[in-house]
Design a protein around this motif. Sequence first.
Motif, PDB file in Angstrom:
ATOM      1  N   PRO A 172      24.594  33.729  41.791  1.00 15.87           N
ATOM      2  CA  PRO A 172      25.307  33.898  40.537  1.00 15.87           C
ATOM      3  C   PRO A 172      26.252  32.740  40.289  1.00 15.87           C
ATOM      4  CG  PRO A 172      26.370  35.194  42.238  1.00 15.87           C
ATOM      5  CD  PRO A 172      25.199  34.501  42.896  1.00 15.87           C
ATOM      6  N   GLY A 173      26.691  32.625  39.058  1.00 16.81           N
ATOM      7  CA  GLY A 173      27.696  31.627  38.714  1.00 16.81           C
ATOM      8  C   GLY A 173      28.857  32.318  38.029  1.00 16.81           C
ATOM      9  N   ALA A 174      30.038  31.771  38.223  1.00 16.58           N
ATOM     10  CA  ALA A 174      31.235  32.356  37.609  1.00 16.58           C
ATOM     11  C   ALA A 174      31.730  31.442  36.497  1.00 16.58           C
ATOM     12  CB  ALA A 174      32.327  32.536  38.645  1.00 16.58           C
TER      13      ALA A 174
ATOM     14  N   GLY B  93      28.642  41.728  36.631  1.00 15.76           N
ATOM     15  CA  GLY B  93      28.431  42.861  37.524  1.00 15.76           C
ATOM     16  C   GLY B  93      28.034  42.445  38.920  1.00 15.76           C
ATOM     17  N   VAL B  94      28.294  41.191  39.263  1.00 24.22           N
ATOM     18  CA  VAL B  94      27.963  40.702  40.603  1.00 24.22           C
ATOM     19  C   VAL B  94      29.164  39.985  41.215  1.00 24.22           C
ATOM     20  CG1 VAL B  94      25.472  40.439  40.399  1.00 24.22           C
ATOM     21  CG2 VAL B  94      26.966  38.630  39.535  1.00 24.22           C
ATOM     22  N   GLU B  95      29.211  40.024  42.537  1.00 26.00           N
ATOM     23  CA  GLU B  95      30.246  39.298  43.241  1.00 26.00           C
ATOM     24  C   GLU B  95      30.063  37.803  42.968  1.00 26.00           C
ATOM     25  OE1 GLU B  95      30.163  39.370  47.536  1.00 26.00           O
ATOM     26  OE2 GLU B  95      32.329  39.730  47.593  1.00 26.00           O
ATOM     27  N   CYS B  96      31.160  37.082  42.862  1.00 26.59           N
ATOM     28  CA  CYS B  96      31.150  35.630  42.639  1.00 26.59           C
ATOM     29  C   CYS B  96      30.569  35.224  41.285  1.00 26.59           C
ATOM     30  CB  CYS B  96      30.401  34.885  43.736  1.00 26.59           C
ATOM     31  SG  CYS B  96      31.099  35.143  45.359  1.00 26.59           S
ATOM     32  N   GLY B  97      30.523  36.142  40.344  1.00 24.75           N
ATOM     33  CA  GLY B  97      30.081  35.806  38.997  1.00 24.75           C
ATOM     34  C   GLY B  97      31.190  36.141  38.021  1.00 24.75           C
ATOM     35  N   GLY B  98      30.781  36.559  36.827  1.00 30.72           N
ATOM     36  CA  GLY B  98      31.733  37.131  35.904  1.00 30.72           C
ATOM     37  C   GLY B  98      32.413  36.184  34.952  1.00 30.72           C
ATOM     38  N   VAL B  99      33.227  36.801  34.114  1.00 34.68           N
ATOM     39  CA  VAL B  99      34.021  36.093  33.124  1.00 34.68           C
ATOM     40  C   VAL B  99      35.480  36.285  33.526  1.00 34.68           C
ATOM     41  CG1 VAL B  99      34.702  36.030  30.700  1.00 34.68           C
ATOM     42  CG2 VAL B  99      32.319  36.450  31.307  1.00 34.68           C
TER      43      VAL B  99
END
Lengths: 350, 539
Positions: B146-148, B179-185
């Motif tokens: 994922p990317g944050a 909804g994932v670790e190390c991602g998000g806004v």
Amino acid sequence: MKLIINGKEIVAQPGMTVLEAAKAGGIYIPSLCYHPRTGQAGKCRVCVVEVEGMRGLQVSCNLKVQDGMSVKTKTPQVLAAQKLVVDLLLATGKHDCIACESNGKCELQDAAYYLGIERAPFKYDDIHYAEGDKSAPFVRLDKDKCISCGRCVVACNNQVVNEVLDFAQRGYRTEIVCDDDKPMGDSSCVQCGECSQVCPVGAIVDVKSVGKARSWETKVVRTTCPYCGVGCQLDLHMKGDQIVQVTGTEEGSPNKGKLCVKGRYGYDFIYAEDRLTHPLIKENGEFRKASWDEAINLVASKFKEAIDKYGPDSVAGVSCARSINEDSYNMQKLFRGVFKTNNIDHCART
Amino acid sequence: MAGLAASFGSGAMTNSFGEFAKAKLMLCIGTNMTEAHPVASYYVKQAVKNGMTLIVADPRKQRLVKYAELFAQLKVGTDVAFLNGLMNVLITEDLYDKEFVEKNCSDFDKLKETVLKYTPEYAAKICGVEPEIIRKIARKMASVKPGAVCYTLGITEHTCGKNNVMSVANLQMLLGNLGVECGGVNPLRGQNNVQGACDMGALPNVFPGYQKVVDPAAREKFEKAWGVTGLPDKNGLMIPDMMAGLASKKVRAFWIFGENLANSEPDIRHVEHELESAEFIVVNDIFPNETTKFADVIFPAAAWCEDEGTFTSSERRVNRVRKIKDAPGEAKPNWWVFQQVAKAFGQEWPSNSGPEIWDNEVSKLAPALGGIKYVRIEKDGLQWPCPTAEHPGTTFLHKEGKFTHGKGIFKAVEWTPPAEVEDAEYPFVLSTGRRLSQYHTRTQTGRAGMDAIYKRETADMSPADAERLGIKNGEIVLVKSRRGEVRVPARVTEEVPKGMVWMTFHFREGNANWLTNTAYDPETRTAEYKACAVNVVKL
């Protein structure tokens, strides 16, 4: 997993080093270059131990625990080796404890105390540098007290990643430098003070704390930083009602010990001379002191007057994004539940 | 926060600082983290050392850029064009997360229709970033999961602030990075307790815990809890409208708690005119400042360290704040002042301390805070939502793509320019922010020795502009806008691109807010601190 240290059974987690397991089990092994956040270094050799079945002395900060391992930390051979290292370190620097900021919280002093060293048996060569580096406003570097453990260098480069500190020279002449050997105040250092927090001796200290208290006079109170939204956890070192030093809470989330210049050194505004200390009422353009009763009643009557005359939406309030939740809660409760208006906001947007 | 609330149903940082150090990819847009959120930046830089790909999008070549694999040097106020450009590439090159979008999001077709226009070439014309860089960034973001995304006020302090936020949300939904670790806004909140003040309902539209004032059931709940009747059912005024109300007499009595509005709001002259015209102002503060002089009554307040309470950090973590000393003189806790005024109106409020207010009122009334009690946060704080006494708190929101209001909504938005753009008379864009060693209007850092590092406002400008105008580093220059002018030393730096001036609002003298524009986002009422037109004159 279990191991035996000095005949005592110690429970350890796989992956731990012998030094960590000993510490967790309440057994002291002198150590200088290891810090939980800067990791294993294996440089100072003060933490050597004997391990059954292993040849020679082992460096406990670099040795992973094994189930059933038997470790001895106090054999004559271990103590002699530790004493030699500490003797040499004491002889090569200006390790005078009397007025040192770190007296009482110095890991070199602790090691010397444990090993019963009053004065090292070597000729002291204690002045390499004319005076400490006092060029920066908040952090002071005294290279004559440095033991070249490297914790500050690792912390500066890998923990806060400000990448200022490094070693220069080599061997006996090894020293800590800022950038390419600039005075700290002229270097790219941003004064976060991480180096001071991890320094085991009195080589890097917080300028604001100098002369304020001996370490044994202070008690620690944990709190949350008042500046940005990261919410760093602070340990306030208190002497009476004075903060004499601030450090990052090593185990605290989210910062795990790290701070910035404001969080570490921006605390003393609370003691400023020009704090507001009395309710004030403006009369003919000048403020005069008033009692709480008078001021509260005046505000209540003015708000009541506006509400009676122009309706509840003629009053408005701005809450504070720096103060505690409980203050904002009560303020909105006052506006909604008492004044009967939703004209309540704060600077959420700046 | 309104932008995130529109997209996801709740407005807060979705993930946590602890995850930053483990992240694999991060886009930092409109965030000068090394100065405004230094400890967060440590984790970002640590992650880069551990192999994370950092992408920075910012008008200035600020310190984080040194660690970036890709840098998009945007023109001020062109974020939507840039982000739409990235999404154009993701859609046209079929790189987006179709499964996530189908399962968890709505209105994809509307988004597609809008962003198709923003080809990298079209976006480049607006934002000034090479089309190839836009393509590279989009492809990179699609290839590492994922990317944050992190942002700060560079995104929100625009007339299109809400649109900027919704574009960030669109991008992360399109990439399936929610909804994932190390991602998000992850909006990094500027002040220690902005998140908390929002959570407490110090907003004109919600009670504590984001329960809407227009909802009859919420009003009934709070009427019962507070023992009152007739709670108001219409949304109230936001700060700019309150200020305007002072001059128009719509607002007759105004309470300012701990805000130095006379220095921190845009267009100081205008703000001071409004404060001047007020009929009655009461202020709670710890120091006399530029705003207290407009007060009719000043209440002296207990400061940090003088009261027991909680701050809620950007990562939704409720942390303890402890009392270590008494407030000086007769200064009192702020909650006590509000309680006393309620008493003068005939209401007896039972809670008599921060802990009592939290445990007996706040956590009982705000469902997401229900499990947070003082005894549970002696050491580390808890992150909301934490609804029950057993709940461990929540490190990241929207787990498995479940958004607060069901599906995440793509809110397609068009780029709009700042309200005031450069012209012949005012050929520079002024953008503003904060410097590491100072904080806001310096009421605190100015009394804590921080002037030793940064003691005077400067106008940061590019070497190219300085050379063209014959201005030397440190030379006093005149910076003027349609609203005012300041004389400050020029700080000539490579950080700033040609055509831009960058300043802060730390000092009264030379404060950027003598120049800034009061134009604001129509919905969030956030002022456009990040863009107005100025001229720089050699004296």
